[in-house]
Design a protein around this motif. Structure first.
Motif, PDB file in Angstrom:
ATOM      1  N   ASP A  90      52.345 -22.981 -60.444  1.00  0.00           N
ATOM      2  CA  ASP A  90      53.803 -23.103 -60.496  1.00  0.00           C
ATOM      3  C   ASP A  90      54.401 -22.459 -59.249  1.00  0.00           C
ATOM      4  O   ASP A  90      55.265 -23.038 -58.583  1.00  0.00           O
ATOM      5  CB  ASP A  90      54.339 -22.420 -61.760  1.00  0.00           C
ATOM      6  CG  ASP A  90      55.730 -22.905 -62.117  1.00  0.00           C
ATOM      7  OD1 ASP A  90      56.144 -23.934 -61.566  1.00  0.00           O
ATOM      8  OD2 ASP A  90      56.383 -22.254 -62.933  1.00  0.00           O
ATOM      9  N   HIS A  94      56.425 -24.586 -56.083  1.00  0.00           N
ATOM     10  CA  HIS A  94      57.765 -24.260 -55.598  1.00  0.00           C
ATOM     11  C   HIS A  94      57.712 -23.760 -54.155  1.00  0.00           C
ATOM     12  O   HIS A  94      58.633 -23.994 -53.386  1.00  0.00           O
ATOM     13  CB  HIS A  94      58.414 -23.200 -56.485  1.00  0.00           C
ATOM     14  CG  HIS A  94      58.908 -23.737 -57.796  1.00  0.00           C
ATOM     15  ND1 HIS A  94      58.079 -23.956 -58.854  1.00  0.00           N
ATOM     16  CD2 HIS A  94      60.150 -24.102 -58.197  1.00  0.00           C
ATOM     17  CE1 HIS A  94      58.790 -24.431 -59.864  1.00  0.00           C
ATOM     18  NE2 HIS A  94      60.049 -24.538 -59.497  1.00  0.00           N
ATOM     19  N   THR A 152      54.791 -11.137 -63.128  1.00  0.00           N
ATOM     20  CA  THR A 152      55.910 -10.722 -62.277  1.00  0.00           C
ATOM     21  C   THR A 152      55.729 -11.258 -60.861  1.00  0.00           C
ATOM     22  O   THR A 152      56.677 -11.762 -60.243  1.00  0.00           O
ATOM     23  CB  THR A 152      55.998  -9.187 -62.238  1.00  0.00           C
ATOM     24  OG1 THR A 152      56.121  -8.709 -63.571  1.00  0.00           O
ATOM     25  CG2 THR A 152      57.188  -8.728 -61.437  1.00  0.00           C
ATOM     26  N   ILE A 181      54.074 -13.893 -59.873  1.00  0.00           N
ATOM     27  CA  ILE A 181      54.298 -15.338 -59.830  1.00  0.00           C
ATOM     28  C   ILE A 181      55.790 -15.642 -59.831  1.00  0.00           C
ATOM     29  O   ILE A 181      56.296 -16.395 -58.997  1.00  0.00           O
ATOM     30  CB  ILE A 181      53.615 -16.029 -61.040  1.00  0.00           C
ATOM     31  CG1 ILE A 181      52.101 -15.990 -60.882  1.00  0.00           C
ATOM     32  CG2 ILE A 181      54.090 -17.478 -61.170  1.00  0.00           C
ATOM     33  CD1 ILE A 181      51.353 -16.540 -62.073  1.00  0.00           C
ATOM     34  N   ALA A 182      56.527 -15.006 -60.758  1.00  0.00           N
ATOM     35  CA  ALA A 182      57.963 -15.299 -60.858  1.00  0.00           C
ATOM     36  C   ALA A 182      58.696 -14.888 -59.588  1.00  0.00           C
ATOM     37  O   ALA A 182      59.574 -15.616 -59.101  1.00  0.00           O
ATOM     38  CB  ALA A 182      58.558 -14.601 -62.074  1.00  0.00           C
ATOM     39  N   ALA A 183      58.342 -13.738 -59.021  1.00  0.00           N
ATOM     40  CA  ALA A 183      59.039 -13.258 -57.824  1.00  0.00           C
ATOM     41  C   ALA A 183      58.763 -14.174 -56.638  1.00  0.00           C
ATOM     42  O   ALA A 183      59.686 -14.569 -55.914  1.00  0.00           O
ATOM     43  CB  ALA A 183      58.613 -11.825 -57.502  1.00  0.00           C
ATOM     44  N   LEU A 193      57.681 -17.312 -56.682  1.00  0.00           N
ATOM     45  CA  LEU A 193      58.252 -18.636 -56.971  1.00  0.00           C
ATOM     46  C   LEU A 193      59.744 -18.669 -56.666  1.00  0.00           C
ATOM     47  O   LEU A 193      60.229 -19.517 -55.913  1.00  0.00           O
ATOM     48  CB  LEU A 193      57.999 -18.928 -58.457  1.00  0.00           C
ATOM     49  CG  LEU A 193      58.373 -20.251 -59.113  1.00  0.00           C
ATOM     50  CD1 LEU A 193      57.592 -20.364 -60.407  1.00  0.00           C
ATOM     51  CD2 LEU A 193      59.839 -20.375 -59.404  1.00  0.00           C
ATOM     52  N   GLY A 194      60.475 -17.691 -57.209  1.00  0.00           N
ATOM     53  CA  GLY A 194      61.926 -17.688 -57.062  1.00  0.00           C
ATOM     54  C   GLY A 194      62.353 -17.498 -55.622  1.00  0.00           C
ATOM     55  O   GLY A 194      63.174 -18.262 -55.104  1.00  0.00           O
ATOM     56  N   SER A 195      61.779 -16.490 -54.952  1.00  0.00           N
ATOM     57  CA  SER A 195      62.309 -16.230 -53.616  1.00  0.00           C
ATOM     58  C   SER A 195      61.836 -17.270 -52.605  1.00  0.00           C
ATOM     59  O   SER A 195      62.578 -17.595 -51.678  1.00  0.00           O
ATOM     60  CB  SER A 195      62.032 -14.798 -53.146  1.00  0.00           C
ATOM     61  OG  SER A 195      60.809 -14.350 -53.589  1.00  0.00           O
ATOM     62  N   PHE A 219      61.292 -20.485 -53.230  1.00  0.00           N
ATOM     63  CA  PHE A 219      62.117 -21.676 -53.431  1.00  0.00           C
ATOM     64  C   PHE A 219      63.516 -21.445 -52.855  1.00  0.00           C
ATOM     65  O   PHE A 219      64.099 -22.340 -52.249  1.00  0.00           O
ATOM     66  CB  PHE A 219      62.198 -22.035 -54.919  1.00  0.00           C
ATOM     67  CG  PHE A 219      62.761 -23.402 -55.171  1.00  0.00           C
ATOM     68  CD1 PHE A 219      61.981 -24.522 -55.021  1.00  0.00           C
ATOM     69  CD2 PHE A 219      64.081 -23.564 -55.568  1.00  0.00           C
ATOM     70  CE1 PHE A 219      62.499 -25.794 -55.247  1.00  0.00           C
ATOM     71  CE2 PHE A 219      64.605 -24.829 -55.803  1.00  0.00           C
ATOM     72  CZ  PHE A 219      63.805 -25.946 -55.635  1.00  0.00           C
ATOM     73  N   GLY A 220      64.020 -20.197 -53.041  1.00  0.00           N
ATOM     74  CA  GLY A 220      65.308 -19.852 -52.449  1.00  0.00           C
ATOM     75  C   GLY A 220      65.295 -20.051 -50.942  1.00  0.00           C
ATOM     76  O   GLY A 220      66.216 -20.643 -50.367  1.00  0.00           O
ATOM     77  N   LEU A 221      64.215 -19.602 -50.299  1.00  0.00           N
ATOM     78  CA  LEU A 221      64.079 -19.777 -48.850  1.00  0.00           C
ATOM     79  C   LEU A 221      64.088 -21.261 -48.494  1.00  0.00           C
ATOM     80  O   LEU A 221      64.745 -21.677 -47.526  1.00  0.00           O
ATOM     81  CB  LEU A 221      62.773 -19.126 -48.380  1.00  0.00           C
ATOM     82  CG  LEU A 221      62.476 -19.225 -46.889  1.00  0.00           C
ATOM     83  CD1 LEU A 221      63.562 -18.536 -46.088  1.00  0.00           C
ATOM     84  CD2 LEU A 221      61.119 -18.621 -46.566  1.00  0.00           C
ATOM     85  N   ALA A 276      57.466 -11.772 -67.396  1.00  0.00           N
ATOM     86  CA  ALA A 276      58.352 -12.343 -66.384  1.00  0.00           C
ATOM     87  C   ALA A 276      58.372 -13.863 -66.486  1.00  0.00           C
ATOM     88  O   ALA A 276      59.379 -14.501 -66.206  1.00  0.00           O
ATOM     89  CB  ALA A 276      57.911 -11.913 -64.998  1.00  0.00           C
ATOM     90  N   ALA A 315      64.401 -16.030 -59.754  1.00  0.00           N
ATOM     91  CA  ALA A 315      64.224 -15.014 -58.716  1.00  0.00           C
ATOM     92  C   ALA A 315      64.896 -13.705 -59.109  1.00  0.00           C
ATOM     93  O   ALA A 315      64.314 -12.628 -58.951  1.00  0.00           O
ATOM     94  CB  ALA A 315      64.797 -15.512 -57.391  1.00  0.00           C
ATOM     95  N   ALA A 338      63.145 -11.652 -61.752  1.00  0.00           N
ATOM     96  CA  ALA A 338      61.882 -11.006 -61.373  1.00  0.00           C
ATOM     97  C   ALA A 338      62.046  -9.983 -60.247  1.00  0.00           C
ATOM     98  O   ALA A 338      61.583  -8.848 -60.375  1.00  0.00           O
ATOM     99  CB  ALA A 338      60.871 -12.074 -60.970  1.00  0.00           C
ATOM    100  N   GLY A 381      70.324 -19.677 -52.586  1.00  0.00           N
ATOM    101  CA  GLY A 381      69.018 -19.515 -51.956  1.00  0.00           C
ATOM    102  C   GLY A 381      68.947 -18.237 -51.152  1.00  0.00           C
ATOM    103  O   GLY A 381      67.963 -17.490 -51.217  1.00  0.00           O
ATOM    104  N   ALA A 437      68.381 -15.212 -53.279  1.00  0.00           N
ATOM    105  CA  ALA A 437      66.978 -15.111 -53.701  1.00  0.00           C
ATOM    106  C   ALA A 437      66.127 -14.571 -52.564  1.00  0.00           C
ATOM    107  O   ALA A 437      65.215 -13.754 -52.776  1.00  0.00           O
ATOM    108  CB  ALA A 437      66.469 -16.472 -54.158  1.00  0.00           C
ATOM    109  N   VAL A 438      66.406 -15.026 -51.332  1.00  0.00           N
ATOM    110  CA  VAL A 438      65.632 -14.549 -50.183  1.00  0.00           C
ATOM    111  C   VAL A 438      65.851 -13.056 -49.980  1.00  0.00           C
ATOM    112  O   VAL A 438      64.889 -12.295 -49.758  1.00  0.00           O
ATOM    113  CB  VAL A 438      66.016 -15.333 -48.910  1.00  0.00           C
ATOM    114  CG1 VAL A 438      65.362 -14.724 -47.687  1.00  0.00           C
ATOM    115  CG2 VAL A 438      65.626 -16.793 -49.055  1.00  0.00           C
TER     116      VAL A 438
END
Lengths: 399, 315
Positions: free
Chosen positions: A48, A52, A106, A108-110, A112-114, A116-118, B37, B225, B228, B280, B283-284
Motif C-alpha cells: 500500500d 502510493h 505507523t 507504513i501509514a507515515a 504512504l501519507g507523506s 502521496f502528499g509530495l 495506525a 498522513a 500517522a 499535499g 503532508a510533506v
C-alpha cells in the motif's frame, strides 16, 4: 452494455480491447502469485505504501522529461521514476520499523501519507509546466485502460510475465522463507536477499499495474486474490494457483467491463470484481466458508442434541426434547409413538450414554487431550482417541 | 495580497487546513500507541461509499446525513474486518487490505454514477480535497471578525472541523486516564474493568467522523498522513503520555500552518502568481518533521542512539 461486455470477454471487441485484456490477465496472475508470497510473509500492506509512493516518482520523471524536451508521456521514463520512488518508500518503511521504536503499521501509514502528499504537490507543479498535458498522469491514480497504446499494453504484459516467471522459478525458495524463515537461515539461504527479491517483484507488479489498476488500488490487486484463495486450501501450490486464477479473472472481467463502461476508472472496477470473487469464497468455500461453517455447526448441534436425548433417558426421568429431535428419533425407529424407547432405541441409548460419559470424563480430567478434529460427544471416543488416552480414562472409570 | 483577500480566502482555507491537521493529530496518538495506525488508513478509505450515499440521499452536502452515512460505513468496515480476520484466519492487516480497498473502489464507482446525476462530488476531490473552495465571502473588513451576521456565513467545513476539534478535545480530556491505560496496557485495562473494546469502537467512530469532516477540504490522503506523522514524531521525542499528546498536537497544528503558508501565501509574497497543493504540502511538512524527529530525537533518535553506543564502546 452486457453485449459489449460479452464481446470484450470473447475477444471480439476489436484489437485494442483484445490486447488490453491479455495484458490485464497477465497482470492479475502476476499480482495473485506475488501477492500470495507477500501475504504469507506478513507484508500485505507494505505494497500500500509502495503504490502510493510511486506518485512522486512518476511526476518527477514527467517534469524531468519535459525539461529534457521529451514527449509528454514517455512511458519507460515514467515507470522508472515510479519504480525508484516506490523502492525508496519500501526502504524507508524498513528503516523506520527496524531501526527506530516506531512499529511497522505507523511506518507504513507515515510513508504512504507523506509521499502521496509530495506527489500531489509535484502534480500541482507539473500543472504549471508550459508543455501542459499532465492530464495523462491522472489516469495513473485510479487506472484507466481506455487510452492505453499498444506499446504501453505490451510493456505491462512483459513486466507481468517477468513477475510470473520469477515467482514460478523461485517457488521453492519463497515457500521456505514464508513458512520457515529460521530454518532457511539455518541451512544458509540468503533470506534477506530473497526478501528483497520478493519486494522487487512487488515493485515490478505495481509499476506494471499503474495504468490498469492505478497506484491507489494496486494494493487490492496484491491482497484480495490471495486472501480469497486462502479460503479454499491450506496447500501453498493450490493457493498460488487459485490466487493467480482469481487475479487473472479479475483483471479480464474488470478490463472488459471498463471497456464497456468507459466512464469508470478501471482500477475500481477490477477491485470490485476481485471483491466479488472474495465474497463468493468467504461464503461458499467448502470448509472455511460461512455457509459450510454454519451448516457444520448446525448439524453438530443437532447430532449432539440427539445423543443427549438418548443418554438422558438412561440417566433418569427423560427431559423433554425438542420437536425435531423427537421426530428424528421416531423416524429412525428408536422411539415409539408415545416417546418410549424401542429395543433398538435402548441399545443406541446405551452406546450413546457410554460414549458421552467417556467424553465428559475426558473434559473433566484432561481437556487438552481433546483432538481438534474430533466431534465432541458425537464421534466414537474409542475410535478417535489415542490408545494411551483411552487407557487412562478407563482406569479412572474402573477406580 | 490585500486584507480583504486574506479574510475571504486565506483565513478560512488556512484555518480549515490547520483544524483538520490538529484534529487528526489528536486522534493519531491513540492509533500509534495501540499499533493501529493502519486502522486510520482503512477507516479514512472505507467511509467513502457512506459519504457518497449520504450525499445522494441528502441531495447536497448536508453535514448530518453525510456523517451518518460515513458512520454506518465505518461500522460496517469494522465488522467486516473482524469477520474476515476470524473466518479467513488471516492477519488483521490483510483483512483490512481486502475490506477498505473494496469499499473505496465501491465509493469511486458510486461517485462516477452519482456525478452523472449532477451530484457535486468527484474522485479528485476525495483524494486531494478542495481547499481552494473553502471561501468566506461575508467579511468586508477586520470588523467582520466580530460581526455575528458575517460569522454566521463562515464556511460549513470550517465550522464542522472546529466543532469536531472541540468535541474530540473534550472527550479525550474526559477519558484521559482510561485512554492511557487502554492504549498502553489493554490487558490491565480489562483486568480493572475498563471496557477496552468499547474504547476501540469509540475511536473508530471518532476516526470516521474526523475523516468526513476533513476529507472535503483536504482529501483522504492528508488524513492518513496527519493521523500517522505527528504522533509518530512525538513518539520519537518523548516517553511521557501527556507530552506525547501535547507534542503531537503542536506538530500537527504547526505543520498545518507551515504547509499552508509554503503552498500559497509565501509564493505570493515572493511575487509568484501560482500556488501549490496545500493539503499535499502539509503532508510533506509533517513527513519532514517526522524525519527530523527520527534523526535528532533526544533519546530514541538515530543519532542519539549512535552516540550512546559509541560512548558505551569507549567505556
Amino acid at each position: 452494455m452486457l453485449a459489449d461486455l460479452l464481446a470484450a470477454l470473447s475477444f471480439q471487441a476489436g484489437y485494442n480491447t483484445r490486447i488490453v485484456l491479455i495484458g490485464a490477465v497477465l497482470l492479475g496472475t502476476a499480482a495473485g502469485l506475488v501477492g500470495t508470497f507477500t501475504l504469507l510473509r506478513g507484508r500485505a500492506l507494505v505494497s500500500d505504501a509502495l503504490g502510493h509512493a510511486t506518485l512522486p516518482g512518476v511526476v518527477l520523471a514527467f517534469i524531468a522529461g519535459s525539461a529534457l524536451g521529451l514527449s509528454s508521456r514517455n512511458l519507460p521514463l515514467l515507470l522508472a521514476g515510479a519504480a525508484a520512488s516506490g523502492a525508496l518508500a519500501v526502504w524507508l518503511v524498513h528503516l523506520l520499523s527496524h531501526h527506530t521504536r516506531l512499529t511497522e503499521d505507523t511506518a507504513i501509514a507515515a510513508v504512504l501519507g507523506s509521499s502521496f502528499g509530495l506527489g500531489v504537490v509535484l502534480l500541482s507543479v507539473a500543472q504549471r509546466l508550459p508543455t501542459g498535458g499532465q492530464a495523462g498522469l491522472g489516469t495513473f491514480i485510479l487506472g484507466q485502460t481506455a487510452g492505453m497504446t499498444e506499446g504501453e499494453v505490451w510493456t505491462m504484459a512483459g513486466l507481468a510475465a517477468l513477475a510470473i516467471l520469477a515467482s514460478v522459478a523461485l517457488f521453492k525458495e519463497f515457500r521456505l522463507i514464508c513458512f520457515d524463515p529460521d530454518f532457511a537461515r539455518g541451512i544458509g539461504w540468503p533470506v534477506q536477499r530473497l526478501d528483497l527479491l520478493l519486494l522487487a517483484l512487488v515493485v515490478v507488479v505495481t509499476v506494471a499495474g499503474l495504468q490498469t489498476v492505478g497506484l491507489v488500488l494496486v494494493v487490492a490487486f496484491l491482497v484480495i486474490p490471495p486472501v480469497a484463495a486462502r479460503f479454499w486450501s491450506d496447500r501453498l501450490d493450490r493457493i498460488l494457483l487459485l490466487a493467480g486464477l482469481f487475479g487473472g479473472v479479475s483483471g479480464a472481467v474488470g478490463a472488459a467491463l471498463s471497456a464497456a463502461l468507459p466512464g469508470l476508472p478501471t482500477g475500481a472496477v477490477i477491485v470490485l470484481v476481485a471483491g466479488t470473487l472474495f465474497l463468493l469464497s468467504l461464503l461458499f468455500a467448502p470448509r472455511r466458508g460461512v455457509v459450510a461453517t454454519l451448516l457444520r455447526q448446525g448439524s453438530m448441534g443437532f447430532r449432539l442434541a440427539v445423543v443427549k436425548a438418548l443418554s438422558d433417558r438412561r440417566r433418569g426421568p427423560a427431559a423433554p426434547v425438542s420437536g425435531t429431535v423427537a421426530l428424528w428419533l421416531r423416524a429412525r425407529g428408536l422411539t415409539t409413538r408415545d416417546g418410549a424407547l424401542t429395543p433398538r432405541g435402548e441399545a443406541a441409548a446405551e452406546r450413546a450414554d457410554r460414549n458421552l460419559a467417556l467424553w465428559e470424563r475426558l473434559t473433566r480430567t484432561d481437556p487438552n487431550a481433546i483432538p481438534d478434529t474430533a466431534l465432541w460427544g458425537i464421534d466414537d471416543a474409542t475410535r478417535v482417541l489415542p490408545q494411551a488416552t483411552l487407557a487412562r480414562l478407563r482406569e479412572g472409570t474402573a477406580r | 495580497m490585500t486584507l480583504l483577500d486574506f479574510l475571504q480566502l486565506d483565513l478560512p482555507a488556512g484555518l480549515t487546513a490547520v483544524l483538520a491537521s490538529s484534529l487528526c493529530a489528536m486522534l493519531g496518538n491513540f492509533l500509534v500507541l495501540r499499533r493501529q495506525a493502519l486502522v486510520g488508513d482503512a477507516i479514512s478509505h472505507a467511509v467513502l461509499p457512506g459519504i457518497v450515499v449520504g450525499f445522494v440521499l441528502a441531495g447536497s452536502r448536508d453535514t448530518v446525513t453525510v456523517m451518518l452515512g460515513a458512520t454506518a460505513a465505518a461500522a460496517l468496515a469494522a465488522v467486516l474486518i473482524e469477520a474476515v480476520r476470524r473466518l479467513g484466519r488471516v492477519e488483521a492487516a490483510a483483512s483490512m487490505g481486502v475490506v477498505f480497498t473494496v469499499m473505496f473502489a465501491g465509493g469511486v464507482v458510486l461517485i462516477e454514477q452519482a456525478a452523472a446525476h449532477a451530484v457535486d462530488l468527484d474522485a479528485d476531490c476525495v483524494l486531494y480535497g478542495q481547499l481552494e473552495d473553502v471561501l468566506w465571502l461575508a467579511p468586508t473588513g477586520l470588523a467582520s471578525l466580530l460581526d455575528p451576521a458575517a460569522l454566521a456565513e463562515l464556511p460549513r467545513e470550517l465550522v464542522t472541523l472546529a466543532a469536531m476539534n472541540l468535541a474530540v478535545g473534550l472527550l479525550i480530556a474526559l477519558f484521559w486516564k482510561e485512554l492511557r491505560i487502554t492504549s498502553f496496557d489493554p490487558a490491565l485495562a480489562s483486568a480493572i474493568g475498563i471496557p477496552a473494546g468499547l474504547f476501540h469502537y469509540g475511536l473508530v467512530l471518532l476516526l470516521a467522523l474526523a475523516a468526513v469532516a476533513s476529507f472535503e477540504a483536504v482529501g483522504s490522503i492528508l488524513v492518513v498522513a496527519m493521523l500517522a506523522c505527528p504522533a509518530a514524531a512525538a513518539r520519537m521525542l518523548t516517553d511521557r503520555y501527556g507530552r506525547q499528546f501535547a507534542l503531537s498536537l503542536a506538530i500537527g497544528t504547526g505543520s498545518g500552518l507551515l504547509g499552508y503558508t509554503l503552498a500559497g501565501p509565501l509564493l505570493l509574497l515572493l511575487g509568484m502568481d501560482w500556488s501549490l497543493n496545500a493539503a499535499g504540502m502539509i503532508a510533506v511538512v509533517a513527513g519532514a518533521v517526522l524525519v527530523l524527529a527520527v534523526l535528532f530525537g533526544p533519546h530514541h533518535g538515530v543519532l542519539a542512539k549512535r552516540r550512546a553506543r559509541r560512548m558505551a564502546g569507549a567505556v
